[in-house]
Motif scaffolding. Structure first.
Motif, mmCIF file in Angstrom:
data_model
loop_
_atom_site.group_PDB
_atom_site.id
_atom_site.type_symbol
_atom_site.label_atom_id
_atom_site.label_comp_id
_atom_site.label_asym_id
_atom_site.label_seq_id
_atom_site.Cartn_x
_atom_site.Cartn_y
_atom_site.Cartn_z
ATOM 1 N N ALA A 3 -26.478 26.059 -22.839
ATOM 2 C CA ALA A 3 -25.687 26.676 -21.923
ATOM 3 C C ALA A 3 -24.829 25.550 -21.425
ATOM 4 O O ALA A 3 -23.768 25.979 -20.840
ATOM 5 C CB ALA A 3 -26.688 27.046 -20.746
ATOM 6 N N GLU A 4 -24.966 24.297 -21.625
ATOM 7 C CA GLU A 4 -24.032 23.214 -21.101
ATOM 8 C C GLU A 4 -22.722 23.290 -21.889
ATOM 9 O O GLU A 4 -21.808 22.501 -21.484
ATOM 10 C CB GLU A 4 -24.982 21.815 -21.396
ATOM 11 N N ALA A 5 -22.808 23.670 -23.259
ATOM 12 C CA ALA A 5 -21.570 24.019 -23.764
ATOM 13 C C ALA A 5 -20.619 24.320 -22.910
ATOM 14 O O ALA A 5 -20.518 25.463 -22.567
ATOM 15 C CB ALA A 5 -21.694 24.524 -25.282
ATOM 16 N N THR A 6 -19.118 23.851 -23.108
ATOM 17 C CA THR A 6 -18.116 24.129 -22.300
ATOM 18 C C THR A 6 -16.954 24.719 -23.090
ATOM 19 O O THR A 6 -16.503 25.748 -23.079
ATOM 20 C CB THR A 6 -17.713 23.084 -21.129
ATOM 21 N N GLU A 154 -12.089 41.024 -15.134
ATOM 22 C CA GLU A 154 -13.519 40.920 -15.726
ATOM 23 C C GLU A 154 -13.810 40.089 -16.736
ATOM 24 O O GLU A 154 -14.943 39.759 -17.106
ATOM 25 C CB GLU A 154 -13.568 42.358 -16.266
ATOM 26 N N GLY A 155 -12.721 39.271 -17.176
ATOM 27 C CA GLY A 155 -13.022 38.193 -18.355
ATOM 28 C C GLY A 155 -11.876 38.126 -19.363
ATOM 29 O O GLY A 155 -10.715 38.717 -18.981
ATOM 30 N N LEU A 156 -12.340 37.313 -20.224
ATOM 31 C CA LEU A 156 -11.161 37.029 -21.453
ATOM 32 C C LEU A 156 -11.668 37.666 -22.544
ATOM 33 O O LEU A 156 -12.735 37.617 -23.154
ATOM 34 C CB LEU A 156 -11.132 35.667 -21.708
ATOM 35 N N VAL A 157 -10.571 38.273 -23.242
ATOM 36 C CA VAL A 157 -10.699 38.995 -24.795
ATOM 37 C C VAL A 157 -9.772 38.026 -25.751
ATOM 38 O O VAL A 157 -8.601 37.609 -25.497
ATOM 39 C CB VAL A 157 -10.219 40.444 -24.790
ATOM 40 N N LEU A 180 -15.445 27.733 -21.067
ATOM 41 C CA LEU A 180 -16.227 28.544 -20.581
ATOM 42 C C LEU A 180 -16.186 28.068 -18.940
ATOM 43 O O LEU A 180 -16.645 28.894 -17.888
ATOM 44 C CB LEU A 180 -17.796 28.354 -20.885
ATOM 45 N N ALA A 181 -15.908 26.758 -18.511
ATOM 46 C CA ALA A 181 -15.775 26.345 -17.275
ATOM 47 C C ALA A 181 -14.658 27.025 -16.371
ATOM 48 O O ALA A 181 -15.106 27.494 -15.230
ATOM 49 C CB ALA A 181 -15.627 24.950 -17.220
ATOM 50 N N ASP A 182 -13.655 27.263 -16.863
ATOM 51 C CA ASP A 182 -12.499 28.166 -16.287
ATOM 52 C C ASP A 182 -11.882 29.375 -17.107
ATOM 53 O O ASP A 182 -10.864 29.696 -16.463
ATOM 54 C CB ASP A 182 -11.374 26.860 -16.178
ATOM 55 N N LEU A 183 -12.401 29.764 -17.922
ATOM 56 C CA LEU A 183 -12.129 30.695 -18.860
ATOM 57 C C LEU A 183 -10.876 30.962 -18.979
ATOM 58 O O LEU A 183 -10.020 31.895 -18.719
ATOM 59 C CB LEU A 183 -12.564 31.996 -17.706
ATOM 60 N N THR A 184 -10.510 29.751 -19.790
ATOM 61 C CA THR A 184 -9.133 29.505 -20.327
ATOM 62 C C THR A 184 -8.978 29.527 -22.071
ATOM 63 O O THR A 184 -10.173 29.479 -22.436
ATOM 64 C CB THR A 184 -8.216 28.446 -19.947
ATOM 65 N N VAL A 185 -7.916 29.838 -22.746
ATOM 66 C CA VAL A 185 -7.876 29.874 -24.033
ATOM 67 C C VAL A 185 -6.766 28.930 -24.527
ATOM 68 O O VAL A 185 -5.755 29.197 -23.943
ATOM 69 C CB VAL A 185 -7.967 31.339 -24.689
#
Length: 217
Positions: A3-6, A154-157, A180-185
């Motif tokens: 779970a620690e993977a970001t 709702e999230g990132l696709v 996963l920390a800031d939901l960017t791509v």
């Protein structure tokens, strides 16, 4: 997967193109983990080498449609037929055990090859919508070979695009990195030696068309 993977590197649609795969892995900045959205084999001339990389690195991977059909022996095109002939029984057994979907990192990231609700359905960029998401923060798709991402409340696709055979007008190998920390791509591309792959295809039973399309799509 911890779970620690970001920062997670996303691969998809490698399609037997080891030159492109190695270029992507060399280009990718440090990440905490890698994930693959399927279709390791098909089209390209190096299915064994690509499978070895994914397996040796223990990259979580879902089953793509070409992976499935090569296992079943119901090949769609010459690259599938070639993969079916050159892969070992152990390789085929490994492919056969790949799951339809994966939920990773405390189920915050979901991976499918095609569409979350319908196998083999293309999820085009115009189809990206919050309704594709369930309770995950990030949904990863492949199959179309078109790199695209959209953020919703709702999230990132994300479709990271195709490593080995892009079809979005840019022949450079495609991949993505999500946070996963800031939901960017970050959507990334890297050039590779297409001519060497085309030459390798000519040395196999694979149709030259599979090589020609690498440079124009």
């Amino acid at each position: 997967m911890t779970a620690e993977a970001t920062r997670i590197g996303l691969l998809s649609d490698i399609h037997g193109n080891a030159v492109a795969l190695n270029a992507v892995l060399d280009d990718m900045e440090p990440v905490d983990a890698l994930v693959c959205a399927g279709d390791i084999v098909g089209y390209g001339p190096s299915p064994e080498a690509c499978l070895d990389v994914v397996r040796d690195r223990e990259i979580p991977t879902v089953m793509g449609n070409h992976d499935r059909e090569v296992v079943r022996g119901m090949t769609w095109e010459s690259g599938d037929e070639y993969a079916r002939r050159v892969l070992s029984s152990e390789d085929l057994e490994w492919l056969a055990e790949l799951p339809r979907e994966l939920r990773l990192f405390d189920e915050r990231l979901k991976v499918v090859h095609d569409h979350p609700d319908e196998r083999d359905r293309y999820t085009e960029p115009a189809d990206f919508a919050p309704t594709l998401l369930d309770d995950e923060d990030i949904l990863v798709l492949g199959h179309t070979h078109i790199q695209h991402a959209e953020a919703f409340d709702e999230g990132l696709v994300v479709n990271p695009g195709s490593v080995g055979q892009p079809r979005d007008g840019d022949p450079d190998a495609a991949y993505a990195i999500v946070d996963l920390a800031d939901l960017t791509v970050d959507l990334c591309r890297v050039p590779y030696d297409i001519e060497s792959v085309q030459q390798r295809i000519k040395e196999t039973s694979i149709s030259d068309r599979n090589g020609d399309r690498l440079a124009r799509e």
